[in-house]
Design a protein around this motif. Structure first.
Motif: not given
Length: 127
Positions: A80-86, A108-122
């Motif tokens: 499970r990976l949490e990344k900022p949306l830019m 605004v370029p480079g401005k943080k605008c929320g978060t996305i949570i990504l997950s993987a399962e085998e």
């Protein structure tokens, strides 16, 4: 084993379902992607506010994007990976496949605008 030789192409792999009127969508659609341990598999996630039935993304509001590799998701605790949306932070160089500064698509370029949570399962090798 040598890594597979593939050109660095930007291809749309798929789209999630549209979730109406929420600031915290929980997408259900899953994508099956082959994972190659020995290969860097770059991913880009773009998020849009969809206000019509049009499949043309230029007709919708761009909210942000995130970059990672499939290995980052698989190797994260609990896969499970949490990344900022830019906004306008980066795009992938078509020759090298590496992130580089991009032209902003609003905001605004480079401005943080929320978060996305990504997950993987085998998935097991069953039919």
């Amino acid at each position: 084993m040598a890594p597979r030789s593939t050109p660095h192409l930007l291809l749309q792999f798929g789209r999630t379902e549209v979730i109406d009127n929420t600031l915290n969508p929980d997408f259900v659609r899953k994508f099956i992607v082959d994972y190659f341990f020995e290969e860097k598999q770059n991913l880009r996630f773009d998020l849009y506010d969809v206000d019509s039935k049009s499949p043309d993304l230029s007709k919708h509001d761009f909210l942000g994007q995130a970059f990672c590799t499939l290995g980052e998701i698989v190797g994260s605790p609990g896969s499970r990976l949490e990344k900022p949306l830019m906004i306008g932070a980066f795009s992938l160089n078509s020759r090298t496949g590496k992130p580089m500064p991009a032209v902003s698509n609003g905001g605004v370029p480079g401005k943080k605008c929320g978060t996305i949570i990504l997950s993987a399962e085998e998935l097991s090798n069953c039919r």
